[in-house]
Write a protein that holds these residues in place. Structure first.
Motif, PDB file in Angstrom:
ATOM      1  N   LEU A 138      19.307  16.500  27.544  1.00  0.00           N
ATOM      2  CA  LEU A 138      19.527  16.682  26.110  1.00  0.00           C
ATOM      3  C   LEU A 138      18.286  16.286  25.317  1.00  0.00           C
ATOM      4  O   LEU A 138      17.567  15.352  25.697  1.00  0.00           O
ATOM      5  CB  LEU A 138      20.698  15.822  25.628  1.00  0.00           C
ATOM      6  N   SER A 168      21.509   7.498  12.434  1.00  0.00           N
ATOM      7  CA  SER A 168      22.013   8.587  13.275  1.00  0.00           C
ATOM      8  C   SER A 168      22.147   9.888  12.483  1.00  0.00           C
ATOM      9  O   SER A 168      22.190  10.972  13.068  1.00  0.00           O
ATOM     10  CB  SER A 168      23.356   8.207  13.905  1.00  0.00           C
ATOM     11  N   ARG A 169      22.199   9.791  11.156  1.00  0.00           N
ATOM     12  CA  ARG A 169      22.273  11.016  10.333  1.00  0.00           C
ATOM     13  C   ARG A 169      20.995  11.833  10.429  1.00  0.00           C
ATOM     14  O   ARG A 169      20.979  13.003  10.056  1.00  0.00           O
ATOM     15  CB  ARG A 169      22.576  10.667   8.884  1.00  0.00           C
ATOM     16  N   SER A 202      15.430  14.977  11.731  1.00  0.00           N
ATOM     17  CA  SER A 202      14.666  14.974  10.483  1.00  0.00           C
ATOM     18  C   SER A 202      13.963  13.622  10.399  1.00  0.00           C
ATOM     19  O   SER A 202      14.424  12.626  10.955  1.00  0.00           O
ATOM     20  CB  SER A 202      15.581  15.201   9.280  1.00  0.00           C
ATOM     21  N   ILE A 241      19.761  12.696  13.177  1.00  0.00           N
ATOM     22  CA  ILE A 241      19.957  13.583  14.337  1.00  0.00           C
ATOM     23  C   ILE A 241      20.790  14.755  13.847  1.00  0.00           C
ATOM     24  O   ILE A 241      21.970  14.626  13.547  1.00  0.00           O
ATOM     25  CB  ILE A 241      20.645  12.844  15.497  1.00  0.00           C
ATOM     26  N   ASN A 242      20.145  15.914  13.736  1.00  0.00           N
ATOM     27  CA  ASN A 242      20.771  17.095  13.151  1.00  0.00           C
ATOM     28  C   ASN A 242      21.481  17.985  14.161  1.00  0.00           C
ATOM     29  O   ASN A 242      22.419  18.700  13.815  1.00  0.00           O
ATOM     30  CB  ASN A 242      19.734  17.928  12.406  1.00  0.00           C
ATOM     31  N   ASP A 243      21.024  17.948  15.399  1.00  0.00           N
ATOM     32  CA  ASP A 243      21.574  18.848  16.406  1.00  0.00           C
ATOM     33  C   ASP A 243      21.147  18.365  17.780  1.00  0.00           C
ATOM     34  O   ASP A 243      20.120  17.701  17.921  1.00  0.00           O
ATOM     35  CB  ASP A 243      21.057  20.275  16.169  1.00  0.00           C
ATOM     36  N   LEU A 244      21.937  18.679  18.773  1.00  0.00           N
ATOM     37  CA  LEU A 244      21.553  18.418  20.157  1.00  0.00           C
ATOM     38  C   LEU A 244      21.205  19.744  20.819  1.00  0.00           C
ATOM     39  O   LEU A 244      21.891  20.743  20.609  1.00  0.00           O
ATOM     40  CB  LEU A 244      22.694  17.748  20.926  1.00  0.00           C
ATOM     41  N   ARG A 245      20.177  19.708  21.599  1.00  0.00           N
ATOM     42  CA  ARG A 245      19.773  20.883  22.369  1.00  0.00           C
ATOM     43  C   ARG A 245      19.703  20.501  23.835  1.00  0.00           C
ATOM     44  O   ARG A 245      19.364  19.386  24.177  1.00  0.00           O
ATOM     45  CB  ARG A 245      18.414  21.398  21.890  1.00  0.00           C
ATOM     46  N   ALA A 295      17.196  15.869  20.983  1.00  0.00           N
ATOM     47  CA  ALA A 295      17.741  15.856  19.632  1.00  0.00           C
ATOM     48  C   ALA A 295      16.798  16.580  18.676  1.00  0.00           C
ATOM     49  O   ALA A 295      15.585  16.393  18.720  1.00  0.00           O
ATOM     50  CB  ALA A 295      17.937  14.419  19.162  1.00  0.00           C
ATOM     51  N   LYS A 296      17.374  17.422  17.802  1.00  0.00           N
ATOM     52  CA  LYS A 296      16.635  18.009  16.701  1.00  0.00           C
ATOM     53  C   LYS A 296      16.815  17.035  15.541  1.00  0.00           C
ATOM     54  O   LYS A 296      17.950  16.723  15.160  1.00  0.00           O
ATOM     55  CB  LYS A 296      17.182  19.392  16.347  1.00  0.00           C
TER      56      LYS A 296
END
Length: 129
Positions: free
Chosen positions: A84, A99-100, A89, A102-106, A86-87
């Protein structure tokens, strides 16, 4: 069997005003192979039944996300590794990071050497227009 490609073009980066085009090959003609078809092929190449193969693959598909969400990298020998990423900001100071951010997991997949070597044997054929 050869991988098919077609020749396409796009405007070169930074040269949009001049409309300078570049040309390159793009792979085409891929077909989607579903689990049942994969299991049928594997059944012919092994002593396992199609149903058993489907059960094992389905179990693996269900298990991998669970293992990844526990913070693991999942390595399957002779196949590859799932991991995994993390995408995120960014912030201008560390105390603002939460943790906010972290916008998305790839998920990434890195194939093992065996698969990489097999892909080096690829043949290519221009698709007939």
């Amino acid at each position: 069997m050869a991988l098919q490609y077609k020749i396409i073009s796009t405007v070169k980066r930074g040269a949009a005003e001049d409309n300078v085009r570049i040309w390159f090959p793009k792979l085409t003609g891929s077909r989607k192979i579903e689990l049942q078809q994969v299991a049928e092929i594997m059944e012919k190449r092994s002593t396992a039944s199609e149903a058993d193969i489907q059960v094992v693959i389905t179990g693996l598909v269900n298990l991998i996300p669970e293992l990844l969400l526990d913070g693991n990298t999942v390595k399957i020998d002779n196949f590859g590794s799932f991991r995994l990423h993390a995408k995120v900001s960014t912030e201008d100071s560390p105390d603002k990071v939460t943790s906010r951010n972290i916008n998305d997991l790839r998920i990434s997949f890195l194939p093992d050497k065996r698969i990489k070597q097999a892909l080096k044997r690829a043949n290519f054929k221009k698709k007939k227009e």
